[in-house]
Design a protein around this motif. Structure first.
Motif, mmCIF file in Angstrom:
data_model
loop_
_atom_site.group_PDB
_atom_site.id
_atom_site.type_symbol
_atom_site.label_atom_id
_atom_site.label_comp_id
_atom_site.label_asym_id
_atom_site.label_seq_id
_atom_site.Cartn_x
_atom_site.Cartn_y
_atom_site.Cartn_z
ATOM 1 N N HIS A 128 -33.762 72.160 29.748
ATOM 2 C CA HIS A 128 -32.679 73.125 29.492
ATOM 3 C C HIS A 128 -32.289 73.836 30.784
ATOM 4 N N ASP A 129 -33.280 74.299 31.520
ATOM 5 C CA ASP A 129 -33.007 75.011 32.782
ATOM 6 C C ASP A 129 -32.307 74.106 33.795
ATOM 7 N N LYS A 130 -32.701 72.857 33.853
ATOM 8 C CA LYS A 130 -32.076 71.916 34.787
ATOM 9 C C LYS A 130 -30.627 71.630 34.397
ATOM 10 N N VAL A 131 -30.367 71.501 33.102
ATOM 11 C CA VAL A 131 -28.999 71.263 32.636
ATOM 12 C C VAL A 131 -28.125 72.481 32.946
ATOM 13 N N VAL A 132 -28.648 73.670 32.682
ATOM 14 C CA VAL A 132 -27.895 74.893 32.969
ATOM 15 C C VAL A 132 -27.601 74.996 34.463
ATOM 16 N N ASN A 133 -28.573 74.636 35.286
ATOM 17 C CA ASN A 133 -28.366 74.691 36.737
ATOM 18 C C ASN A 133 -27.294 73.696 37.182
ATOM 19 N N SER A 134 -27.335 72.481 36.670
ATOM 20 C CA SER A 134 -26.326 71.491 37.074
ATOM 21 C C SER A 134 -24.948 71.888 36.567
ATOM 22 N N LYS A 135 -24.910 72.577 35.428
ATOM 23 C CA LYS A 135 -23.636 73.066 34.879
ATOM 24 C C LYS A 135 -22.987 74.063 35.840
ATOM 25 N N LYS A 136 -23.786 74.826 36.533
ATOM 26 C CA LYS A 136 -23.253 75.794 37.502
ATOM 27 C C LYS A 136 -22.508 75.078 38.632
ATOM 28 N N PHE A 137 -23.049 73.938 39.083
ATOM 29 C CA PHE A 137 -22.397 73.206 40.166
ATOM 30 C C PHE A 137 -21.075 72.592 39.711
ATOM 31 N N VAL A 138 -21.019 72.134 38.461
ATOM 32 C CA VAL A 138 -19.764 71.590 37.939
ATOM 33 C C VAL A 138 -18.747 72.725 37.777
ATOM 34 N N SER A 139 -19.209 73.883 37.351
ATOM 35 C CA SER A 139 -18.328 75.044 37.220
ATOM 36 C C SER A 139 -17.753 75.444 38.580
ATOM 37 N N ILE A 140 -18.593 75.442 39.597
ATOM 38 C CA ILE A 140 -18.149 75.763 40.959
ATOM 39 C C ILE A 140 -17.106 74.749 41.417
ATOM 40 N N ALA A 141 -17.394 73.468 41.187
ATOM 41 C CA ALA A 141 -16.451 72.414 41.600
ATOM 42 C C ALA A 141 -15.111 72.591 40.900
ATOM 43 N N LEU A 142 -15.148 72.882 39.607
ATOM 44 C CA LEU A 142 -13.895 73.061 38.861
ATOM 45 C C LEU A 142 -13.105 74.250 39.407
ATOM 46 N N ALA A 143 -13.775 75.340 39.690
ATOM 47 C CA ALA A 143 -13.086 76.521 40.235
ATOM 48 C C ALA A 143 -12.433 76.205 41.584
ATOM 49 N N LEU A 144 -13.139 75.469 42.436
ATOM 50 C CA LEU A 144 -12.599 75.156 43.756
ATOM 51 C C LEU A 144 -11.488 74.101 43.680
ATOM 52 N N VAL A 145 -11.578 73.199 42.712
ATOM 53 C CA VAL A 145 -10.478 72.248 42.495
ATOM 54 C C VAL A 145 -9.258 72.993 41.962
ATOM 55 N N ASN A 146 -9.486 73.973 41.091
ATOM 56 C CA ASN A 146 -8.372 74.791 40.599
ATOM 57 C C ASN A 146 -7.680 75.526 41.751
ATOM 58 N N SER A 147 -8.469 76.045 42.687
ATOM 59 C CA SER A 147 -7.891 76.713 43.866
ATOM 60 C C SER A 147 -7.099 75.731 44.714
ATOM 61 N N TYR A 148 -7.647 74.526 44.851
ATOM 62 C CA TYR A 148 -6.953 73.479 45.610
ATOM 63 C C TYR A 148 -5.639 73.118 44.930
ATOM 64 N N ALA A 149 -5.644 73.038 43.606
ATOM 65 C CA ALA A 149 -4.417 72.709 42.861
ATOM 66 C C ALA A 149 -3.340 73.769 43.126
ATOM 67 N N LYS A 150 -3.744 75.037 43.145
ATOM 68 C CA LYS A 150 -2.789 76.115 43.428
ATOM 69 C C LYS A 150 -2.218 75.987 44.830
ATOM 70 N N ALA A 151 -3.093 75.666 45.794
ATOM 71 C CA ALA A 151 -2.639 75.510 47.181
ATOM 72 C C ALA A 151 -1.691 74.317 47.305
ATOM 73 N N ALA A 152 -2.005 73.222 46.624
ATOM 74 C CA ALA A 152 -1.152 72.026 46.681
ATOM 75 C C ALA A 152 0.193 72.295 46.006
ATOM 76 N N GLN A 153 0.159 73.072 44.934
ATOM 77 C CA GLN A 153 1.392 73.423 44.219
ATOM 78 C C GLN A 153 2.297 74.291 45.105
ATOM 79 N N ALA A 154 1.673 75.166 45.880
ATOM 80 C CA ALA A 154 2.447 76.089 46.726
ATOM 81 C C ALA A 154 3.100 75.378 47.915
ATOM 82 N N ASN A 155 2.538 74.254 48.341
ATOM 83 C CA ASN A 155 3.086 73.539 49.516
ATOM 84 C C ASN A 155 4.256 72.660 49.154
#
Length: 197
Positions: A170-197
């Motif tokens: 359970h702890d390992k799954v929760v930890n890996s979920k954090k990395f996917v959450s981080i990736a999604l947030a940073l991809v969302n930021s990238y999408a905003k930057a790409a949209q603005a250009n």
């Protein structure tokens, strides 16, 4: 006169030794600030920063490169958990409890799906073609967002089911979920930057 020549040579040598270090320190600080600022937009800013800072030189100040590194890191994390589950599946149910067997089976399926979704995301973002139209680029980024979001949902389902078993898995799954959450947030930021250009 000899003293002034020696002084000029010493000053010149000093400039050659100190100036390159000072010049290279500025971009490194900018890279670190860029990563820090972007990581603060995630749910786990400290984990984000410590897991990505080693790649500051590669990332520079590029939202695309930052998103790539984050997705790659989340893929490595989730793949590592999948291997852990595969190699230790018998360890989690020593008493053959039917409820535990069912939870582990469901979780394994959800986790397999999550791995495939993050793998697709990793492949898609790694080979983005910046020469395509803005619409085509945004479509590919939206694919990555969709797959990461689905992976996060699958991991959340697995983590919720495993919470009742109280295992280290359970702890390992929760930890890996954090990395996917981080990736999604940073991809969302990238999408905003790409949209603005």
């Amino acid at each position: 006169m000899a003293g002034s020549t020696a002084m000029t040579i010493s000053t010149t040598l000093l400039l050659f030794l100190v100036l390159p270090a000072a010049i290279s320190a500025v971009p490194a600080d900018l890279n670190k600030d860029f990563i820090d600022t972007n990581c603060k937009t995630t749910l786990y800013p400290d984990i984000c920063y410590t897991s990505i800072i080693a790649y500051a030189g590669d990332i520079e100040v590029s939202p695309a490169k930052l998103a790539r590194v984050a997705v790659d890191h989340s893929f490595n994390s989730i793949r590592s958990i999948a291997l852990y589950v595969l190699n230790n599946s018998g360890k989690f149910n020593n008493n053959n409890d039917k409820t535990t067997v069912g939870v582990l089976k469901d979780c394994n399926k959800n986790f397999e799906d999550a791995v495939l979704q993050v793998q697709r995301s990793n492949r898609e973002i790694r080979y983005l073609d910046f020469s395509v139209s803005k619409e085509a680029l945004l479509f590919k980024i939206s694919n990555v967002q969709t797959w990461l979001s689905a992976a996060l949902t699958n991991q959340e389902t697995c983590a919720t089911e495993l919470a009742n078993i109280k295992s280290e898995l359970h702890d390992k799954v929760v930890n890996s979920k954090k990395f996917v959450s981080i990736a999604l947030a940073l991809v969302n930021s990238y999408a905003k930057a790409a949209q603005a250009n």
